[in-house]
Write a protein that holds these residues in place. Structure first.
Motif, mmCIF file in Angstrom:
data_model
loop_
_atom_site.group_PDB
_atom_site.id
_atom_site.type_symbol
_atom_site.label_atom_id
_atom_site.label_comp_id
_atom_site.label_asym_id
_atom_site.label_seq_id
_atom_site.Cartn_x
_atom_site.Cartn_y
_atom_site.Cartn_z
ATOM 1 N N LYS A 88 11.865 -1.757 -3.329
ATOM 2 C CA LYS A 88 10.493 -2.634 -2.965
ATOM 3 C C LYS A 88 9.939 -3.453 -4.322
ATOM 4 O O LYS A 88 9.320 -4.239 -4.308
ATOM 5 C CB LYS A 88 9.352 -1.752 -2.377
ATOM 6 N N ILE A 89 9.755 -2.834 -5.369
ATOM 7 C CA ILE A 89 9.248 -3.130 -6.574
ATOM 8 C C ILE A 89 10.230 -4.330 -7.131
ATOM 9 O O ILE A 89 9.731 -5.349 -7.406
ATOM 10 C CB ILE A 89 9.298 -2.070 -7.758
ATOM 11 N N GLU A 134 7.446 10.391 4.166
ATOM 12 C CA GLU A 134 7.969 10.673 2.412
ATOM 13 C C GLU A 134 8.654 9.333 2.066
ATOM 14 O O GLU A 134 9.445 8.706 2.723
ATOM 15 C CB GLU A 134 8.825 11.862 2.607
ATOM 16 N N ILE A 135 8.493 8.966 0.650
ATOM 17 C CA ILE A 135 8.995 8.002 0.119
ATOM 18 C C ILE A 135 9.911 8.432 -1.055
ATOM 19 O O ILE A 135 9.868 9.392 -1.624
ATOM 20 C CB ILE A 135 8.130 6.852 -0.303
ATOM 21 N N ASN A 136 11.049 7.875 -1.030
ATOM 22 C CA ASN A 136 12.001 8.339 -2.112
ATOM 23 C C ASN A 136 12.238 7.121 -3.194
ATOM 24 O O ASN A 136 11.719 6.072 -3.187
ATOM 25 C CB ASN A 136 13.565 8.641 -1.744
ATOM 26 N N PHE A 137 12.725 7.419 -4.470
ATOM 27 C CA PHE A 137 12.755 6.485 -5.552
ATOM 28 C C PHE A 137 13.483 5.346 -5.336
ATOM 29 O O PHE A 137 13.068 4.372 -5.621
ATOM 30 C CB PHE A 137 13.340 7.562 -6.730
ATOM 31 N N LYS A 138 14.571 5.553 -4.420
ATOM 32 C CA LYS A 138 15.466 4.559 -4.251
ATOM 33 C C LYS A 138 14.816 3.270 -3.643
ATOM 34 O O LYS A 138 14.678 2.045 -3.691
ATOM 35 C CB LYS A 138 16.740 4.956 -3.197
ATOM 36 N N ASP A 139 13.871 3.667 -2.385
ATOM 37 C CA ASP A 139 13.149 2.978 -1.662
ATOM 38 C C ASP A 139 12.020 2.163 -2.573
ATOM 39 O O ASP A 139 11.556 1.110 -2.339
ATOM 40 C CB ASP A 139 12.542 3.368 -0.434
ATOM 41 N N LEU A 140 11.622 3.055 -3.384
ATOM 42 C CA LEU A 140 10.311 2.542 -4.147
ATOM 43 C C LEU A 140 10.863 1.241 -5.228
ATOM 44 O O LEU A 140 10.391 0.367 -5.471
ATOM 45 C CB LEU A 140 9.839 3.714 -4.993
ATOM 46 N N GLU A 141 12.210 1.871 -5.825
ATOM 47 C CA GLU A 141 13.058 0.895 -6.864
ATOM 48 C C GLU A 141 12.971 -0.444 -5.912
ATOM 49 O O GLU A 141 12.909 -1.685 -6.617
ATOM 50 C CB GLU A 141 14.127 1.423 -7.175
ATOM 51 N N GLU A 191 0.733 -1.176 -0.160
ATOM 52 C CA GLU A 191 0.072 -0.182 -0.122
ATOM 53 C C GLU A 191 0.929 1.207 -0.092
ATOM 54 O O GLU A 191 1.856 1.423 0.505
ATOM 55 C CB GLU A 191 -0.999 -0.103 1.199
ATOM 56 N N LEU A 192 0.463 2.117 -0.798
ATOM 57 C CA LEU A 192 1.123 3.538 -0.614
ATOM 58 C C LEU A 192 0.061 4.709 -0.261
ATOM 59 O O LEU A 192 -1.145 4.818 -0.773
ATOM 60 C CB LEU A 192 1.626 3.929 -2.183
#
Length: 203
Positions: free
Chosen positions: A19-20, A10-17, A3-4
């Motif tokens: 997780k995906i 705050e979420i950053n792109f590094k963490d998102l990458e 879930e987002l």
């Protein structure tokens, strides 16, 4: 998946990458498990039932660059050419699984590549950062020993074939260069230096 919410921290792109990537690897492991068990089911039906007697399933796993794949596969009782009973996995035979323990070939290659460039501890950290798999430095060391034993066995076989004049190749060369690293080698032939030894330097 996960879930987002913009109300969260705050979420950053590094963490998102990250997780995906972990999610996709997990899905890939489940897909591989499903395909392996489907193939195992087909082998059950197409096998020579007189030659291979199914003795049930065994739960197992294999460590891959995408993570650990958990699945079940059937074990079969088989009489070999010497008339002795042995137990084999038709799935392993069909897929030519050249594993060491529960380590996949691709992961073994990553371990070998990294340990030739850095220490075992650094290698496993690098593997963990580049794949979705974590291993201990002891496991990496054991893998290298097993790979070395396999290479040694191939070399012994080649030497045996050479002595029996049964070694065949596709290429022939008049000059062979040996790359060394600060090692003193005994030189042979008419062009050898008077010192009879030369120091090799890695380029």
């Amino acid at each position: 998946m996960f879930e987002l919410s913009l109300n969260q921290n705050e979420i950053n792109f590094k963490d998102l990458e990250a997780k995906i990537y972990k999610f996709v690897c997990g899905e890939a492991c489940e897909l591989i498990a499903q395909i392996l068990m489907m193939i195992d089911d087909m082998l059950l039906e197409k096998r020579d039932k007189k030659e291979y007697r199914c003795k049930g399933k065994r739960h197992t796993n294999i460590k891959t660059v995408m993570g650990t794949v958990e699945f079940d596969k059937r074990i079969y009782e088989h009489t070999n050419s010497e008339g002795k009973k042995e137990y084999i996995y038709l799935l392993d035979k069909y897929l030519k699984m050249d594993t060491i323990g529960h380590i996949s070939t691709n992961l073994i290659e990553k371990i070998v590549e990294n340990t030739t460039e850095m220490s075992y501890r650094e290698a496993v950290k690098n593997i963990e950062s580049l794949t979705n798999q974590s291993i201990s430095h002891t496991t990496a060391w054991n893998i290298i020993q097993k790979v070395g034993e396999k290479v040694e066995e191939v070399e012994k076989q080649d030497i045996k074939l050479f002595k029996e004049n049964r070694l065949k190749g596709e290429k022939e060369t008049n000059i062979l260069f040996q790359e060394m690293d600060g090692l003193w080698l005994s030189m042979q032939g008419k062009d050898r230096p008077k010192t009879k030894k030369a120091e090799g330097k890695k380029k």
